[in-house]
Motif scaffolding. Structure first.
Motif, PDB file in Angstrom:
ATOM      1  N   LEU A  47       0.977  -8.292  -6.208  1.00  0.00           N
ATOM      2  CA  LEU A  47       1.066  -7.049  -5.441  1.00  0.00           C
ATOM      3  C   LEU A  47       2.487  -6.502  -5.382  1.00  0.00           C
ATOM      4  N   ALA A  48       3.465  -7.383  -5.373  1.00  0.00           N
ATOM      5  CA  ALA A  48       4.850  -6.938  -5.211  1.00  0.00           C
ATOM      6  C   ALA A  48       5.331  -6.084  -6.377  1.00  0.00           C
ATOM      7  N   GLY A  79      -1.889   3.215  -7.686  1.00  0.00           N
ATOM      8  CA  GLY A  79      -3.277   3.159  -8.110  1.00  0.00           C
ATOM      9  C   GLY A  79      -4.128   2.023  -7.601  1.00  0.00           C
ATOM     10  N   MET A  80      -4.517   1.127  -8.514  1.00  0.00           N
ATOM     11  CA  MET A  80      -5.434   0.043  -8.184  1.00  0.00           C
ATOM     12  C   MET A  80      -4.810  -0.967  -7.238  1.00  0.00           C
ATOM     13  N   ALA A  81      -3.505  -1.010  -7.140  1.00  0.00           N
ATOM     14  CA  ALA A  81      -2.867  -1.940  -6.211  1.00  0.00           C
ATOM     15  C   ALA A  81      -3.250  -1.601  -4.779  1.00  0.00           C
ATOM     16  N   ALA A  82      -3.584  -0.346  -4.516  1.00  0.00           N
ATOM     17  CA  ALA A  82      -3.991   0.049  -3.164  1.00  0.00           C
ATOM     18  C   ALA A  82      -5.265  -0.673  -2.756  1.00  0.00           C
ATOM     19  N   ILE A 110      -1.391   2.528   3.957  1.00  0.00           N
ATOM     20  CA  ILE A 110      -1.133   2.533   2.523  1.00  0.00           C
ATOM     21  C   ILE A 110      -0.813   3.951   2.076  1.00  0.00           C
ATOM     22  N   LEU A 111       0.288   4.084   1.372  1.00  0.00           N
ATOM     23  CA  LEU A 111       0.742   5.367   0.865  1.00  0.00           C
ATOM     24  C   LEU A 111       0.764   5.273  -0.660  1.00  0.00           C
ATOM     25  N   GLN A 112      -0.131   6.007  -1.316  1.00  0.00           N
ATOM     26  CA  GLN A 112      -0.188   5.932  -2.769  1.00  0.00           C
ATOM     27  C   GLN A 112       0.840   6.877  -3.384  1.00  0.00           C
TER      28      GLN A 112
END
Length: 166
Positions: A47-48, A79-82, A110-112
């Motif tokens: 994730l980092a 993107g998909m990390a959200a 969460i801020l994309q």
């Protein structure tokens, strides 16, 4: 008597930068540089690489007597990390609170947006070496007996000379 010389002991630049940046980050984003630097350990490597902590939003207190309320951690991610981040919010909240030493965070927002990952600097385009430069380089490294070392030195020399303008 360490540190008593007129010039002092050498201090790593990162320590100096932390002393300068930490108060600015605390004031502007409500976040410490330690949290940003430790984000890899807190969020995990998966994730980092696609996220970073943006700021901590503390709730307003109208009076000094108001009870303490935990804050919201705003995390920017791509993107998909959200989706992955959303599934692991509970674990990340626990890790951030453990890092800070008290229950400071109770929610994550969460801020994309694009997160610039450390992809290293781009290699400069090298120009082809002239015949004279090739002869000079091979003459310089020609005295080296080890074939592997000679090849490595020749490659290094070609890179250095190729970066220069003719």
């Amino acid at each position: 008597m360490a540190g008593r010389t007129p010039y002092g002991n050498p201090v790593p630049v990162s320590d100096l930068a932390t002393k300068i940046l930490d108060p600015v980050l605390r004031k502007r984003a409500g976040i410490s540089i330690g949290l940003v630097q430790s984000w890899d350990e807190i969020a995990g490597p998966r994730l980092a690489s696609h996220s970073r902590p943006e700021k901590i939003q503390w709730p307003r207190r109208m009076h000094e007597d108001d009870p303490f309320e935990p804050a919201v951690l705003v995390i920017a991610c791509e993107g998909m990390a959200a989706l992955h981040l959303q599934h692991e919010t509970g674990e990340i909240i626990n890790r951030v609170n453990a890092f800070l030493g008290f229950t400071a965070i109770n929610r994550i927002r969460i801020l994309q947006k694009p997160v610039i990952a450390d992809k290293g600097r781009r290699k400069p385009a090298l120009r082809p070496l002239t015949a004279a430069e090739k002869v000079k380089l091979s003459g310089t490294v020609g005295l080296v007996d080890d074939d592997g070392l000679r090849a490595a030195l020749e490659k290094l020399g070609a890179t250095i000379i190729g970066e220069r303008k003719p």
